[in-house]
Design a protein around this motif. Structure first.
Motif, PDB file in Angstrom:
ATOM      1  N   PRO A  43      41.356  23.367  43.934  1.00 31.47           N
ATOM      2  CA  PRO A  43      42.359  23.259  42.868  1.00 31.47           C
ATOM      3  C   PRO A  43      42.858  24.605  42.345  1.00 31.47           C
ATOM      4  CG  PRO A  43      40.179  22.940  41.973  1.00 31.47           C
ATOM      5  CD  PRO A  43      39.990  23.149  43.454  1.00 31.47           C
ATOM      6  N   ASP A  44      42.280  25.714  42.813  1.00 30.13           N
ATOM      7  CA  ASP A  44      42.632  27.029  42.274  1.00 30.13           C
ATOM      8  C   ASP A  44      44.045  27.447  42.677  1.00 30.13           C
ATOM      9  OD1 ASP A  44      40.116  27.144  41.219  1.00 30.13           O
ATOM     10  OD2 ASP A  44      39.274  28.210  42.952  1.00 30.13           O
ATOM     11  N   THR A  45      44.614  28.341  41.880  1.00 33.65           N
ATOM     12  CA  THR A  45      45.927  28.911  42.163  1.00 33.65           C
ATOM     13  C   THR A  45      45.778  30.076  43.136  1.00 33.65           C
ATOM     14  OG1 THR A  45      46.717  28.282  39.975  1.00 33.65           O
ATOM     15  CG2 THR A  45      47.939  30.001  41.123  1.00 33.65           C
ATOM     16  N   HIS A  46      46.710  30.157  44.105  1.00 32.30           N
ATOM     17  CA  HIS A  46      46.651  31.203  45.131  1.00 32.30           C
ATOM     18  C   HIS A  46      47.926  32.037  45.098  1.00 32.30           C
ATOM     19  CE1 HIS A  46      43.134  29.329  47.123  1.00 32.30           C
ATOM     20  NE2 HIS A  46      43.708  28.191  46.771  1.00 32.30           N
ATOM     21  N   THR A  47      47.831  33.237  45.656  1.00 30.90           N
ATOM     22  CA  THR A  47      49.003  34.092  45.856  1.00 30.90           C
ATOM     23  C   THR A  47      48.852  34.818  47.190  1.00 30.90           C
ATOM     24  OG1 THR A  47      47.927  35.904  44.671  1.00 30.90           O
ATOM     25  CG2 THR A  47      49.420  34.509  43.395  1.00 30.90           C
ATOM     26  N   ILE A  48      49.971  35.250  47.743  1.00 25.57           N
ATOM     27  CA  ILE A  48      49.966  36.066  48.963  1.00 25.57           C
ATOM     28  C   ILE A  48      50.453  37.452  48.562  1.00 25.57           C
ATOM     29  CG2 ILE A  48      50.787  36.239  51.341  1.00 25.57           C
ATOM     30  CD1 ILE A  48      51.553  33.275  51.168  1.00 25.57           C
ATOM     31  N   THR A  49      49.686  38.474  48.904  1.00 22.10           N
ATOM     32  CA  THR A  49      50.018  39.835  48.454  1.00 22.10           C
ATOM     33  C   THR A  49      50.143  40.786  49.640  1.00 22.10           C
ATOM     34  OG1 THR A  49      47.653  40.237  48.115  1.00 22.10           O
ATOM     35  CG2 THR A  49      48.955  39.568  46.193  1.00 22.10           C
ATOM     36  N   PRO A  50      51.297  40.808  50.321  1.00 22.76           N
ATOM     37  CA  PRO A  50      51.507  41.806  51.374  1.00 22.76           C
ATOM     38  C   PRO A  50      51.625  43.205  50.771  1.00 22.76           C
ATOM     39  CG  PRO A  50      53.513  40.531  50.980  1.00 22.76           C
ATOM     40  CD  PRO A  50      52.436  39.893  50.174  1.00 22.76           C
ATOM     41  N   SER A  51      51.701  44.227  51.630  1.00 19.77           N
ATOM     42  CA  SER A  51      51.640  45.622  51.160  1.00 19.77           C
ATOM     43  C   SER A  51      52.785  45.991  50.229  1.00 19.77           C
ATOM     44  CB  SER A  51      51.641  46.555  52.379  1.00 19.77           C
ATOM     45  OG  SER A  51      52.801  46.333  53.162  1.00 19.77           O
ATOM     46  N   TYR A  52      53.932  45.297  50.353  1.00 15.68           N
ATOM     47  CA  TYR A  52      55.090  45.661  49.534  1.00 15.68           C
ATOM     48  C   TYR A  52      55.163  44.850  48.240  1.00 15.68           C
ATOM     49  CZ  TYR A  52      56.603  41.744  52.457  1.00 15.68           C
ATOM     50  OH  TYR A  52      56.662  40.549  53.139  1.00 15.68           O
ATOM     51  N   SER A  53      54.096  44.133  47.912  1.00 16.71           N
ATOM     52  CA  SER A  53      54.124  43.248  46.739  1.00 16.71           C
ATOM     53  C   SER A  53      54.357  43.986  45.428  1.00 16.71           C
ATOM     54  CB  SER A  53      52.815  42.465  46.631  1.00 16.71           C
ATOM     55  OG  SER A  53      52.690  41.561  47.680  1.00 16.71           O
ATOM     56  N   PHE A  54      53.842  45.213  45.329  1.00 18.40           N
ATOM     57  CA  PHE A  54      53.908  45.918  44.049  1.00 18.40           C
ATOM     58  C   PHE A  54      54.952  47.026  44.025  1.00 18.40           C
ATOM     59  CE2 PHE A  54      49.565  44.335  44.778  1.00 18.40           C
ATOM     60  CZ  PHE A  54      49.488  43.438  43.734  1.00 18.40           C
TER      61      PHE A  54
END
Length: 291
Positions: free
Chosen positions: A116-127
């Protein structure tokens, strides 16, 4: 300056809404089905992109291709079996109940597999971010908007310039005449549904890198797609683009100037107003002229 920044954020968000809704709009326009499993396809695309990125290091933007291909096959098989069965034995309204039930099953299966947890995808250009004078925008949102526009333009070209697109439009406008002309209407319905599922899955891969998601998010994305169709019109990429941009602007202005907790209320207020004054949306029904 704050107004310009808010407008830019709304337009970028609206581009994502447009891509997420165009498959829903196409299925609604051609088959007349309110597909309540649409949000499941979107979130399944996000989960698939997360798995491909975590296990194979495949960038979510590149993962749109295999995800779209797999969901195209799933959508085609789903329409030709479950939905076609429900429509042939009951009525078009039965598809509403069937897709609602399948959406519940899909949501519980996704929760069982990924939790049930929330997920995210963080590629190198995310920030990373870029600036345009005094305005600033995240690279990931800019890339997502560009990918959305490319896919919407590609779909518009397919519908307007190819034999497949002309067959879809003919089937949507005059199904009996299309069948008498030798077109396999049932197969075209399956292909259209598969195309809608593929676009939903591709949008899910993009959404996964700009927003947190969970299995429960599927309800919001189905509702967003419905609002986009009501705002922009049925069955065309242009209608989805107009509706998506409007929804993005409504969301951004409400969050900035009224309060983030009231964005849903503002979206549904506009939905009600549009249904009262222009129920076919700003651009109308792309397939409705000959019906």
């Amino acid at each position: 300056m704050l107004f310009l920044q808010t407008t830019l954020n709304g337009l970028v968000l609206g581009g994502i809404y447009s891509l997420a809704a165009v498959g829903f709009s196409l299925v609604f326009g051609v088959l007349g089905i309110v597909n309540l499993t649409h949000g499941i396809f979107v979130i399944a695309g996000a989960y698939a992109a997360m798995v491909l990125y975590a296990r194979l290091g495949l960038d979510p933007l590149l993962a749109m291709l295999p995800i779209g291909a797999v969901l195209f096959a799933v959508g085609y098989a789903y329409q030709r079996t479950v939905i076609q069965w429900a429509i042939s034995r009951a009525s078009l309204v039965a598809s509403l109940v069937v897709t609602f039930g399948v959406a519940m099953i899909g949501r519980n299966l996704l929760q069982l597999v990924f939790g049930p947890d929330t997920h995210t995808i963080t590629p190198s250009y995310s920030f990373s971010s870029v600036t345009f004078g005094p305005l600033q925008i995240d690279v990931v949102r800019l890339v997502a908007l560009g990918a959305s526009l490319v896919l919407l333009i590609a779909l518009a070209l397919v519908l307007s310039r190819t034999h497949f697109g002309r067959a879809i439009r003919a089937t949507a406008q005059q199904p009996l005449a299309a069948q008498l002309s030798g077109l396999n209407v049932r197969n075209l319905h399956g292909l259209t549904f598969g195309l809608g599922a593929a676009l939903a899955g591709a949008s899910g891969a993009i959404i996964g890198i700009i927003q947190p998601f969970s299995s429960a998010s599927e309800v919001a994305w189905t509702l967003n797609a419905f609002i986009v169709v009501v705002l922009g019109g049925i069955g065309s990429p242009a209608g989805a683009l107009v509706g998506g941009l409007l929804l993005g602007l409504i969301n951004a202005y409400t969050a900035q100037y009224i309060g983030p907790s009231l964005t849903q209320a503002a979206m549904f207020l506009v939905l009600v107003i549009m249904l009262m004054v222009r129920p076919n949306g700003l651009l109308g029904n792309a397939f409705g002229e000959s019906r």
